[in-house]
Design a protein around this motif. Structure first.
Motif, PDB file in Angstrom:
ATOM      1  N   ALA A  71       0.933  -1.121   0.070  1.00 21.22           N
ATOM      2  CA  ALA A  71      -0.175  -0.058  -0.029  1.00 21.22           C
ATOM      3  C   ALA A  71       0.712   1.241  -0.065  1.00 21.22           C
ATOM      4  CB  ALA A  71      -0.741   0.046   1.182  1.00 21.22           C
ATOM      5  N   GLY A  72       1.914   1.429   0.939  1.00 18.19           N
ATOM      6  CA  GLY A  72       2.753   2.476   0.875  1.00 18.19           C
ATOM      7  C   GLY A  72       3.470   2.609  -0.572  1.00 18.19           C
ATOM      8  N   TYR A  73       3.828   1.642  -1.190  1.00 16.06           N
ATOM      9  CA  TYR A  73       4.733   1.857  -2.365  1.00 16.06           C
ATOM     10  C   TYR A  73       3.680   2.196  -3.331  1.00 16.06           C
ATOM     11  CZ  TYR A  73       7.751   0.277  -6.222  1.00 16.06           C
ATOM     12  OH  TYR A  73       8.742   0.486  -7.479  1.00 16.06           O
ATOM     13  N   VAL A  74       2.482   1.701  -3.409  1.00  9.47           N
ATOM     14  CA  VAL A  74       1.563   2.123  -4.248  1.00  9.47           C
ATOM     15  C   VAL A  74       0.951   3.647  -4.289  1.00  9.47           C
ATOM     16  CG1 VAL A  74      -0.855   1.804  -5.184  1.00  9.47           C
ATOM     17  CG2 VAL A  74       0.630  -0.138  -4.956  1.00  9.47           C
ATOM     18  N   VAL A  75       0.895   4.195  -3.020  1.00 10.25           N
ATOM     19  CA  VAL A  75       0.834   5.640  -2.713  1.00 10.25           C
ATOM     20  C   VAL A  75       2.037   6.414  -3.270  1.00 10.25           C
ATOM     21  CG1 VAL A  75       0.360   7.337  -0.791  1.00 10.25           C
ATOM     22  CG2 VAL A  75      -0.820   5.072  -0.733  1.00 10.25           C
ATOM     23  N   GLY A  76       3.012   5.918  -2.973  1.00  6.61           N
ATOM     24  CA  GLY A  76       4.283   6.745  -3.413  1.00  6.61           C
ATOM     25  C   GLY A  76       4.293   6.880  -4.858  1.00  6.61           C
ATOM     26  N   VAL A  77       4.037   5.845  -5.813  1.00  9.17           N
ATOM     27  CA  VAL A  77       4.019   5.762  -7.203  1.00  9.17           C
ATOM     28  C   VAL A  77       3.074   6.742  -7.693  1.00  9.17           C
ATOM     29  CG1 VAL A  77       3.911   4.621  -9.202  1.00  9.17           C
ATOM     30  CG2 VAL A  77       5.276   3.539  -7.571  1.00  9.17           C
ATOM     31  N   ALA A  78       1.885   6.382  -7.075  1.00 11.24           N
ATOM     32  CA  ALA A  78       0.430   7.355  -7.598  1.00 11.24           C
ATOM     33  C   ALA A  78       0.664   8.551  -7.166  1.00 11.24           C
ATOM     34  CB  ALA A  78      -0.626   6.537  -6.889  1.00 11.24           C
ATOM     35  N   ALA A  79       1.287   9.165  -6.250  1.00  7.26           N
ATOM     36  CA  ALA A  79       1.652  10.488  -5.734  1.00  7.26           C
ATOM     37  C   ALA A  79       2.620  11.094  -6.662  1.00  7.26           C
ATOM     38  CB  ALA A  79       2.061  10.604  -4.526  1.00  7.26           C
ATOM     39  N   VAL A  80       3.464  10.661  -7.434  1.00  2.77           N
ATOM     40  CA  VAL A  80       4.366  10.924  -8.239  1.00  2.77           C
ATOM     41  C   VAL A  80       4.215  10.908  -9.562  1.00  2.77           C
ATOM     42  CG1 VAL A  80       6.977  10.522  -8.780  1.00  2.77           C
ATOM     43  CG2 VAL A  80       6.240  10.765  -6.492  1.00  2.77           C
ATOM     44  N   ALA A  81       3.848   9.985 -10.042  1.00  3.42           N
ATOM     45  CA  ALA A  81       3.474   9.584 -11.671  1.00  3.42           C
ATOM     46  C   ALA A  81       2.959  10.961 -12.350  1.00  3.42           C
ATOM     47  CB  ALA A  81       3.042   8.372 -11.706  1.00  3.42           C
ATOM     48  N   PRO A  82       1.832  11.438 -11.988  1.00  2.00           N
ATOM     49  CA  PRO A  82       1.093  12.167 -12.765  1.00  2.00           C
ATOM     50  C   PRO A  82       1.732  13.640 -12.546  1.00  2.00           C
ATOM     51  CG  PRO A  82      -0.210  11.301 -10.977  1.00  2.00           C
ATOM     52  CD  PRO A  82       1.058  11.169 -10.697  1.00  2.00           C
ATOM     53  N   PHE A  83       3.072  13.828 -12.225  1.00  2.00           N
ATOM     54  CA  PHE A  83       3.530  14.964 -12.052  1.00  2.00           C
ATOM     55  C   PHE A  83       5.102  15.132 -12.610  1.00  2.00           C
ATOM     56  CE2 PHE A  83       0.548  14.553  -8.499  1.00  2.00           C
ATOM     57  CZ  PHE A  83      -0.448  15.378  -8.973  1.00  2.00           C
ATOM     58  N   VAL A  84       5.718  13.929 -13.191  1.00  2.00           N
ATOM     59  CA  VAL A  84       7.112  13.864 -13.522  1.00  2.00           C
ATOM     60  C   VAL A  84       7.093  14.148 -15.008  1.00  2.00           C
ATOM     61  CG1 VAL A  84       7.838  13.133 -11.529  1.00  2.00           C
ATOM     62  CG2 VAL A  84       7.057  11.613 -13.307  1.00  2.00           C
ATOM     63  N   ARG A  85       6.160  14.726 -15.937  1.00  2.00           N
ATOM     64  CA  ARG A  85       6.378  14.738 -16.963  1.00  2.00           C
ATOM     65  C   ARG A  85       7.542  15.615 -17.585  1.00  2.00           C
ATOM     66  NH1 ARG A  85       0.180  15.032 -19.254  1.00  2.00           N
ATOM     67  NH2 ARG A  85      -0.695  13.061 -18.419  1.00  2.00           N
ATOM     68  N   ARG A  86       8.046  15.266 -18.700  1.00  2.00           N
ATOM     69  CA  ARG A  86       9.393  16.015 -19.070  1.00  2.00           C
ATOM     70  C   ARG A  86       8.848  17.183 -20.025  1.00  2.00           C
ATOM     71  NH1 ARG A  86      14.476  14.964 -19.818  1.00  2.00           N
ATOM     72  NH2 ARG A  86      14.264  12.507 -19.304  1.00  2.00           N
ATOM     73  N   ALA A 137       8.275   2.543   2.445  1.00  2.00           N
ATOM     74  CA  ALA A 137       7.519   1.935   1.255  1.00  2.00           C
ATOM     75  C   ALA A 137       7.251   3.121   0.219  1.00  2.00           C
ATOM     76  CB  ALA A 137       6.599   1.114   1.475  1.00  2.00           C
ATOM     77  N   ALA A 138       6.515   4.090   0.901  1.00  2.00           N
ATOM     78  CA  ALA A 138       6.330   5.133  -0.119  1.00  2.00           C
ATOM     79  C   ALA A 138       7.216   5.918  -0.663  1.00  2.00           C
ATOM     80  CB  ALA A 138       5.264   6.194   0.970  1.00  2.00           C
ATOM     81  N   ALA A 139       8.479   6.099   0.138  1.00  2.00           N
ATOM     82  CA  ALA A 139       9.660   6.783  -0.283  1.00  2.00           C
ATOM     83  C   ALA A 139      10.367   5.819  -1.398  1.00  2.00           C
ATOM     84  CB  ALA A 139      10.602   6.982   1.019  1.00  2.00           C
ATOM     85  N   MET A 140      10.304   4.590  -1.392  1.00  2.00           N
ATOM     86  CA  MET A 140      10.924   3.721  -2.341  1.00  2.00           C
ATOM     87  C   MET A 140       9.691   3.877  -3.368  1.00  2.00           C
ATOM     88  SD  MET A 140      13.762   2.800  -1.253  1.00  2.00           S
ATOM     89  CE  MET A 140      13.903   4.300  -0.662  1.00  2.00           C
ATOM     90  N   GLY A 141       8.373   3.977  -3.497  1.00  2.00           N
ATOM     91  CA  GLY A 141       7.718   4.110  -4.572  1.00  2.00           C
ATOM     92  C   GLY A 141       7.834   5.339  -5.134  1.00  2.00           C
ATOM     93  N   THR A 142       8.114   6.472  -4.275  1.00  2.00           N
ATOM     94  CA  THR A 142       8.705   7.768  -4.961  1.00  2.00           C
ATOM     95  C   THR A 142       9.922   7.717  -5.761  1.00  2.00           C
ATOM     96  OG1 THR A 142       7.531   8.793  -3.362  1.00  2.00           O
ATOM     97  CG2 THR A 142       9.185   9.918  -4.296  1.00  2.00           C
ATOM     98  N   GLN A 143      10.980   6.962  -5.370  1.00  2.00           N
ATOM     99  CA  GLN A 143      11.878   6.778  -5.964  1.00  2.00           C
ATOM    100  C   GLN A 143      12.033   6.045  -7.307  1.00  2.00           C
ATOM    101  OE1 GLN A 143      15.831   5.948  -3.752  1.00  2.00           O
ATOM    102  NE2 GLN A 143      16.031   4.279  -4.903  1.00  2.00           N
TER     103      GLN A 143
END
Length: 257
Positions: A71-86, A137-143
């Protein structure tokens, strides 16, 4: 760079990738040894542990820890993915500013965890143990999400089975050893070194153990956050913090030194 030349990480990006691998290894070993025998960044392993826990044949303590890590990993990925477009103006040879900012957020999160970890004596009890597990886990998802968004100049952030597979297949195959293989090997070594360092720190002084991944991640961030500016005939610009942040003066001004 020509249109046909593949994009590869530069020196700063390679250094950051290697150091982030060390951070991943350090976080995972602390999660496994002190947070319920699960991983903070290796979700394949957590899915295996979840399956094992559901059978009732293991001694890992039930499905709660694997589920919290997932759950933590998924939250980290979901919180980052929409905002890292080049952005169109950002070259593919550098990490986008949005990626660097999200990696900075990871470092801040790890710093907060390190403080809480130290206050808990290096052995947080429930429910704080579960909170820490979700946070790392959220930190690793973010990374992972941020480094994946870096494109060809980035790479995996927490999972390295593919890195090992490509390294061995390339070396053993017809193409032989290439320069990029050294970077891949360095990342695998850093992963093990980070894990070993965190394990030794936890054994020697558990309250300080979470500082180990924080140092790895902070050093990685420093490699890509401060970018040299251009130096013109009338003076120049010094290092800039990832874009619009810290900078030294402008035209005709000499950086302090």
């Amino acid at each position: 760079m020509s249109a046909t030349e593949p994009v590869r990480p530069g020196r700063a990006q390679w250094a950051a990738l290697i150091l982030f691998a060390g951070a991943s290894g350090a976080v995972d070993v602390l999660a496994f040894t002190a947070l319920g025998q699960v991983f903070a960044g290796v979700m394949t392993g957590n899915l295996v542990l979840l399956g094992l826990s559901l059978t009732g044949t293991g001694d890992e303590g039930g499905p709660a820890a694997p589920l919290l890590a997932l759950a933590g990993y998924v939250v980290g990925v979901a919180a980052v993915a929409p905002f890292v477009r080049r952005r169109p103006e950002e070259p593919e040879t550098r990490w986008p500013r949005a990626v660097v900012r999200r990696l900075a957020a990871e470092v801040v999160l790890l710093a907060a965890v390190a403080v809480g970890w130290g206050l808990a004596g290096g052995s947080p009890e429930r429910p704080w143990r579960d909170v820490v597990l979700v946070a790392v886990a959220a930190a690793m998802g973010t990374q992972s999400a941020a480094l994946a968004a870096a494109g060809a100049a980035g790479g995996p952030g927490t999972y390295f089975t593919g890195t090992l597979t490509r390294l061995v297949a390339g070396v053993a195959g017809p193409r032989g050893v290439r320069r990029g293989d050294l970077g891949a090997l360095a990342r695998l070594i850093a992963l093990a070194a980070g894990a070993a360092g965190a394990a030794l720190a936890h054994a020697a002084s558990a309250p300080w153990a979470m500082v180990v991944p924080l140092l790895w991640a902070s050093a990685a961030l420093a490699c890509v956050a401060v970018r040299p500016g251009r130096l013109g005939p009338k003076g120049g610009r010094g290092p800039r913090w990832g874009g619009r942040g810290f900078r030294w003066g402008g035209r005709g001004r000499v950086p302090p030194g």
